[in-house]
Design a protein around this motif. Sequence first.
Motif, PDB file in Angstrom:
ATOM      1  N   GLN A 159       0.820  -1.226   0.011  1.00 33.19           N
ATOM      2  CA  GLN A 159      -0.049  -0.021  -0.077  1.00 33.19           C
ATOM      3  C   GLN A 159       0.726   1.256  -0.065  1.00 33.19           C
ATOM      4  OE1 GLN A 159      -2.965   0.074   2.880  1.00 33.19           O
ATOM      5  NE2 GLN A 159      -4.140  -1.637   2.289  1.00 33.19           N
ATOM      6  N   SER A 160       2.121   1.308  -0.064  1.00 32.07           N
ATOM      7  CA  SER A 160       2.917   2.408  -0.053  1.00 32.07           C
ATOM      8  C   SER A 160       2.855   3.187  -1.338  1.00 32.07           C
ATOM      9  CB  SER A 160       4.493   2.141   0.200  1.00 32.07           C
ATOM     10  OG  SER A 160       4.979   1.221  -0.753  1.00 32.07           O
ATOM     11  N   GLY A 161       2.736   4.328  -1.219  1.00 37.27           N
ATOM     12  CA  GLY A 161       2.666   5.328  -2.155  1.00 37.27           C
ATOM     13  C   GLY A 161       1.139   5.371  -2.757  1.00 37.27           C
ATOM     14  N   ARG A 162       0.337   4.806  -2.136  1.00 41.29           N
ATOM     15  CA  ARG A 162      -1.200   4.960  -2.418  1.00 41.29           C
ATOM     16  C   ARG A 162      -1.929   6.126  -1.672  1.00 41.29           C
ATOM     17  NH1 ARG A 162      -3.446  -1.275  -3.448  1.00 41.29           N
ATOM     18  NH2 ARG A 162      -2.083  -1.733  -5.334  1.00 41.29           N
ATOM     19  N   ILE A 163      -2.873   6.567  -2.099  1.00 40.65           N
ATOM     20  CA  ILE A 163      -3.700   7.624  -1.470  1.00 40.65           C
ATOM     21  C   ILE A 163      -4.872   7.138  -1.292  1.00 40.65           C
ATOM     22  CG2 ILE A 163      -4.548   9.960  -1.197  1.00 40.65           C
ATOM     23  CD1 ILE A 163      -2.119  10.942  -2.858  1.00 40.65           C
ATOM     24  N   SER A 164      -5.448   7.084  -0.063  1.00 43.53           N
ATOM     25  CA  SER A 164      -6.772   6.668   0.231  1.00 43.53           C
ATOM     26  C   SER A 164      -7.972   7.503  -0.455  1.00 43.53           C
ATOM     27  CB  SER A 164      -7.219   6.422   1.599  1.00 43.53           C
ATOM     28  OG  SER A 164      -7.686   7.571   1.972  1.00 43.53           O
ATOM     29  N   LEU A 165      -8.880   6.846  -1.090  1.00 42.79           N
ATOM     30  CA  LEU A 165     -10.005   7.443  -1.691  1.00 42.79           C
ATOM     31  C   LEU A 165     -10.710   8.611  -0.730  1.00 42.79           C
ATOM     32  CD1 LEU A 165     -11.719   4.874  -3.758  1.00 42.79           C
ATOM     33  CD2 LEU A 165     -10.135   6.747  -4.600  1.00 42.79           C
TER      34      LEU A 165
END
Length: 148
Positions: free
Chosen positions: A6-12
């Motif tokens: 999940q690193s580098g992802r932004i939550s919706l």
Amino acid sequence: MSPMNQSGRISLLALAFLASVIVVIAILTFSRESPTAAGEKFMFALITHDVDTLTKLSNIPGESDDQIRKEWDTACNVAGKYYVFDYKINGGSQPDDKNAAVRMQVIKDANKPGAYEENFQLPMVNVNGQWKVDVRGTSHDFFPAFPR
């Protein structure tokens, strides 16, 4: 999924929150009333004898809202009760963030033969983010008993 994936992802949810904040800031920035719009409201309030709006849009340093309201009530409902005039806003200028002027033409005694347009300006001041008419700086020639 492991935290590594999940690193580098932004939550919706975070993305939606950020977009909402940007929209609110844009609305607040671009929805501020212009000096010309405030001058138009002031003149419409004057022609319709709307004392509450005149009080709200008047800047008279050193006087309370109650004092300003009394002066407008006298001007509109005693001295100028039967006075008829017309106006046309012709634009404005804003030399800085605190001062502006609204150009207009006024027909004094509009119900009398021979009435003609005269040029006037409403000096405007920005008070706490709201444009108001500088009543003391305004020519008092176009309305009877204009507050001093």
